[in-house]
Scaffold this active site. Structure first.
Site, PDB file in Angstrom:
ATOM      1  N   GLN A   1       0.785  -1.235   0.000  1.00 39.43           N
ATOM      2  CA  GLN A   1       0.000   0.000   0.000  1.00 39.43           C
ATOM      3  C   GLN A   1       0.820   1.289   0.000  1.00 39.43           C
ATOM      4  O   GLN A   1       0.524   2.221  -0.738  1.00 39.43           O
ATOM      5  CB  GLN A   1      -0.926  -0.012   1.215  1.00 39.43           C
ATOM      6  CG  GLN A   1      -1.833   1.196   1.336  1.00 39.43           C
ATOM      7  CD  GLN A   1      -2.720   1.070   2.550  1.00 39.43           C
ATOM      8  OE1 GLN A   1      -3.684   0.314   2.540  1.00 39.43           O
ATOM      9  NE2 GLN A   1      -2.392   1.784   3.602  1.00 39.43           N
TER      10      GLN A   1
ATOM     11  N   GLU B   1      -3.395   9.381  -1.430  1.00 39.19           N
ATOM     12  CA  GLU B   1      -2.699  10.162  -0.405  1.00 39.19           C
ATOM     13  C   GLU B   1      -1.610  11.045  -1.005  1.00 39.19           C
ATOM     14  O   GLU B   1      -0.759  11.559  -0.285  1.00 39.19           O
ATOM     15  CB  GLU B   1      -2.108   9.231   0.662  1.00 39.19           C
ATOM     16  CG  GLU B   1      -3.187   8.456   1.405  1.00 39.19           C
ATOM     17  CD  GLU B   1      -2.665   7.699   2.613  1.00 39.19           C
ATOM     18  OE1 GLU B   1      -1.459   7.800   2.933  1.00 39.19           O
ATOM     19  OE2 GLU B   1      -3.470   6.998   3.256  1.00 39.19           O
TER      20      GLU B   1
ATOM     21  N   LYS C   1      -4.703   6.067  15.184  1.00 36.24           N
ATOM     22  CA  LYS C   1      -5.660   6.803  14.368  1.00 36.24           C
ATOM     23  C   LYS C   1      -6.889   7.077  15.234  1.00 36.24           C
ATOM     24  O   LYS C   1      -7.550   6.128  15.678  1.00 36.24           O
ATOM     25  CB  LYS C   1      -6.090   5.960  13.164  1.00 36.24           C
ATOM     26  CG  LYS C   1      -4.985   5.673  12.142  1.00 36.24           C
ATOM     27  CD  LYS C   1      -5.419   4.557  11.206  1.00 36.24           C
ATOM     28  CE  LYS C   1      -4.578   4.479   9.939  1.00 36.24           C
ATOM     29  NZ  LYS C   1      -4.876   3.237   9.174  1.00 36.24           N
TER      30      LYS C   1
HETATM   31  P1  PGA Z   1      -6.671   3.824   5.368  1.00 32.61           P
HETATM   32  O1  PGA Z   1      -5.151   3.394   5.234  1.00 32.61           O
HETATM   33  O2  PGA Z   1      -6.747   5.157   5.945  1.00 32.61           O
HETATM   34  O3  PGA Z   1      -7.181   3.710   3.962  1.00 32.61           O
HETATM   35  O4  PGA Z   1      -7.312   2.761   6.242  1.00 32.61           O
HETATM   36  C1  PGA Z   1      -4.104   3.966   5.960  1.00 32.61           C
HETATM   37  C2  PGA Z   1      -3.193   2.903   6.510  1.00 32.61           C
HETATM   38  O5  PGA Z   1      -3.369   1.710   6.237  1.00 32.61           O
HETATM   39  O6  PGA Z   1      -2.268   3.227   7.257  1.00 32.61           O
HETATM   40 ZN    ZN Z   2      -1.759   0.894   7.537  1.00 35.22          ZN
END
Ligand code: PGA
Ligand code: ZN
Length: 425
Positions: free
Chosen positions: A160, A202, A334
């Site tokens: 990712q 992002e 988060k």
């Molecule tokens: P997400 O990904 O905000 O799309 O969940 C961010 C991450 O995996 O750190």
């Molecule tokens: Zn992550």
């Protein structure tokens, strides 16, 4: 005291509906909280309340706004905005589900952040100072995306996030300078190879590669082209987000058209750790694969940060259990994954107690809100991850840390290498 709570629909960085809450205090002070939204979510994180149906792809948030108007607002009226723990406990109790599914995590997080902002504003303090009190703070080491893949780029790569970290920089400002050069150089590398196709969710370059390893090679090439030595001024950080393509100990690499078992996945990643200057890896195994994580962390955790994101979902109890089991050595924090500020702070503190790296993080769906920059400083988290070095919902957060670092002047202490759960000299 809290006089009223209002919510409205605003639009996030992907052009999707999200919730903004405004808390007004009896002294007239207003605090605002904005809910971000993830795309690669852990299965145990707080759930957004979305309306379903066909309007805006089913993503509208009128139900979450009704949660604030009909339930949260009346419940919080008259309460003390300085009692963040009490406010958040009230939100948790009012919702009554383990994942905030009834009121909506998007409703609770927006209100929780709005209360925090109102309290800070009412004292006339910047949020980071309100949080830190008189304590010295640490300016976080940034972790910045160069290529964006996975769920943020139509699954163009399995991995990712391909990121850089500059832990040897002397300041946050200098870390951004290093990143700016690498980001620019990476764009030039892509253009030179005929692969430039714009940016992902992002802000990282869209990863038009034919293998995950090609992205790593391009990242090394970008660091060199920028005039740096890979592993010195700039090191590599990855978010594998393995829950997106792994389950039950099996990992399906779509880009490379093959499936790996747990051992194969370990070999795949360990090969990268041996060949590339990797400093940090997030979710290298799926959230259901504690065994894969534990083996991996035992093998590389003395020199590589292994972060739990989907695996820990900003949950203090899961962080404590992970510390016991040795599954990871760092936690991503988060706020909307927990659903309230207090729960996110508790997860961060659980990480600190365990000697973990602690990384305050944005989501792939963001807003112009810069609160998390203040949380990272105010909690002295040590690290901050907000995406790439483009798109202003990302840049707003990096720029806010620059302002805070400048305001601290000689008192600013940049975390650098000390942010990592091990020390590299
Ligand atoms: P997400 O990904 O905000 O799309 O969940 C961010 C991450 O995996 O750190
Ligand atoms: Zn992550």
């Amino acid at each position: 005291a809290i006089r009223s709570v209002h919510a409205r629909r605003i639009w996030d960085s992907r052009g999707r509906p999200t919730v903004e809450a405004e808390v007004t205090l009896s002294d007239g002070t207003v605090g605002r909280g904005l809910a971000p939204a993830g795309a690669s979510r852990g299965s145990r994180e707080a759930v957004d309340r979305r309306d379903g149906g066909t309007r805006f792809g089913g993503l509208d948030v009128q139900g979450a706004i009704a949660s604030v108007r009909d339930e949260i607002g009346p419940a919080l009226a008259g309460r003390d905005p300085f009692d963040q723990a009490g406010i958040d406990a009230a939100l948790i109790a009012l919702d009554g589900t383990p994942t905030k599914a009834r009121l909506g995590g998007n409703a609770t997080v927006a209100v929780s952040l709005a209360v925090l902002q109102a309290a800070a504003a009412s004292r006339g303090l910047p949020l980071w100072r309100h949080l830190a009190g008189e304590d010295a703070v640490t300016i976080p080491l940034p972790e910045i995306q160069i290529f964006g893949g996975g769920a943020h780029a139509g699954r163009r790569t399995d991995i990712q996030d391909f990121m850089v970290m500059a832990p040897r920089a002397r300041s946050f400002a200098e870390a951004l300078e290093v990143t700016a050069e690498v980001y620019r150089a990476a764009g030039a590398v892509m253009a030179g190879r005929g692969l430039l196709q714009g940016v992902a969710d992002e802000g990282g370059w869209w990863p038009a590669f034919t293998s995950n390893e090609e992205a790593l090679d391009a990242l090394v090439a970008a660091i060199e082209r920028a005039g740096f030595t890979p592993g010195e001024e700039a090191a590599i950080s990855l978010d594998i987000a393995a829950s997106e393509f792994g389950r039950g100990g099996r990992y399906r690499l779509g880009l490379e058209g093959r499936e790996l078992d747990r051992d194969g996945m370990a070999e795949y990643l360990m090969g990268w750790c041996a060949r590339y200057p990797i400093l940090s890896i997030e979710d290298p195994f799926a959230e259901d694969d504690a065994e894969g994580l534990a083996r991996f962390t035992a093998a590389v955790g003395d020199h590589i940060q292994v972060i739990g994101d989907d695996f820990l979902v900003t949950n203090a109890a899961l962080v404590a259990a992970a510390a016991q089991a040795g599954t990871v050595n760092a936690v991503l924090v988060k706020v909307n994954q927990a659903g309230t500020v207090s729960e996110a702070r508790a997860a961060c503190e659980a990480g600190r107690r365990a000697g973990f790296g602690t990384i305050v993080s944005a989501r792939s769906g963001e807003t112009e809100d810069v609160a998390i920059a203040h949380l990272a400083v105010g909690w002295s988290a040590g690290q901050l991850k907000v995406g790439s070095f483009a798109r202003s919902e990302r840049m707003a957060k990096w720029n806010e840390v620059l302002r805070i670092e400048e305001a601290l002047g000689a008192r600013a202490r940049f975390a650098g290498l000390t942010a990592l759960p091990f020390r590299r000299s």
